[in-house]
Design a protein around this motif. Structure first.
Motif, PDB file in Angstrom:
ATOM      1  N   SER A 129       0.861  -1.185   0.000  1.00 48.69           N
ATOM      2  CA  SER A 129       0.000   0.000   0.000  1.00 48.69           C
ATOM      3  C   SER A 129       0.890   1.226   0.000  1.00 48.69           C
ATOM      4  CB  SER A 129      -0.906  -0.005   1.236  1.00 48.69           C
ATOM      5  OG  SER A 129      -1.579   1.233   1.368  1.00 48.69           O
ATOM      6  N   HIS A 186      -0.314   3.881   2.648  1.00 51.04           N
ATOM      7  CA  HIS A 186       0.027   3.594   4.042  1.00 51.04           C
ATOM      8  C   HIS A 186       1.489   3.199   4.219  1.00 51.04           C
ATOM      9  CE1 HIS A 186      -4.419   2.881   3.942  1.00 51.04           C
ATOM     10  NE2 HIS A 186      -4.340   3.609   5.043  1.00 51.04           N
ATOM     11  N   LYS A 221       3.187   0.481   3.358  1.00 52.93           N
ATOM     12  CA  LYS A 221       3.194  -0.825   4.022  1.00 52.93           C
ATOM     13  C   LYS A 221       3.371  -1.941   3.006  1.00 52.93           C
ATOM     14  CE  LYS A 221      -0.050  -1.612   7.017  1.00 52.93           C
ATOM     15  NZ  LYS A 221      -1.411  -1.923   7.571  1.00 52.93           N
TER      16      LYS A 221
END
Length: 243
Positions: free
Chosen positions: A175, A178, A180
């Motif tokens: 992501s 985010h 991540k």
């Protein structure tokens, strides 16, 4: 490397033992999950001594072969019991369960030793093993991310955080919003070079979100053999993961 023949009872018959003469002080006999048998001996040990030693270990070799045959290492989540085997970092690893007054798991070469005061509780053993494996794979995956991150760091990308999850359709995902990376818990079964491919693949997505020409050109520059790594992951490792 010399080869010796060893006669076993049915169903094994005559098996081959690879003899390695090395600068070692102790004799070491090993039976691997793929049924390869190796004997390491000090330099100068005679063939006659080796023959006698192998005959004395016949029952032990048969038991080891039987233990590996009685379980398949390709199970997604191995049934935790003494003698079963599983995949860790591309190698078949044997699991040995021992009664103890405390909970402890450690890996020594091709064996994972599980110590527990509740060896009769298969569910507890399963949870104990999975907790240990989760910590091991998270540590390994994080080290891999740390090692490969500099490839994209020079492009101004912040280091993403890592999450390990059990997934049934993806080896990894990411992501950008985010920052991540998600890696599949079961990826820990794959060889290190395949894990490197998945991590670099996800890191590359922070530069090129889509699988376009720029994405594949960047991946090829930094990992020219990524297609072979992907092939091994998808057509060899995936068989044991029931994807």
């Amino acid at each position: 490397m010399d080869i010796k023949k060893l006669s076993l009872t049915k169903p094994w018959g005559v098996v081959e033992v690879a003899i390695e003469r090395k600068k070692v002080k102790k004799v070491r006999l090993r039976v691997f999950p793929n049924r390869v048998i190796k004997l390491s001996v000090p330099l100068g040990v005679s063939d006659e001594w080796i023959d006698r030693y192998l005959i004395s270990k016949t029952k032990w070799v048969e038991k080891s072969l039987y233990d590996f045959k009685s379980t398949e290492a390709s199970e997604l989540a191995p049934r935790i019991d003494s003698g079963v085997s599983t995949w860790i970092l591309g190698r078949q690893i044997r699991i040995i369960v021992k009664q103890a007054q405390f909970y402890k798991i450690e890996q020594k070469e091709e064996t994972v030793w599980i110590q527990s005061p509740a060896i009769g509780d298969k569910q507890a053993l399963q949870k104990q093993f999975e907790r240990w494996c989760q910590k091991q794979c998270k540590r390994y995956f994080q080290a891999t991310v740390d090692r490969l991150y500099p490839i994209i760091a020079k492009h101004g990308i912040d280091k993403p955080t890592l999450q390990v999850r059990k997934m049934k359709t993806l080896w990894g995902s990411c992501s950008g919003r985010h920052s991540k990376i998600n890696l599949n818990y079961y990826l820990y079964k794959a060889p290190p070079f395949c894990i490197d491919y998945v991590v670099l693949h996800e890191l590359t997505h922070f530069l090129f979100p889509k699988h376009n020409q720029d994405f594949y050109e960047f991946l090829t520059v930094h990992m020219p053999d990524w297609q072979e790594r992907k092939r091994i992951l998808d057509y060899e490792i995936v068989k044991g993961l029931e994807y």
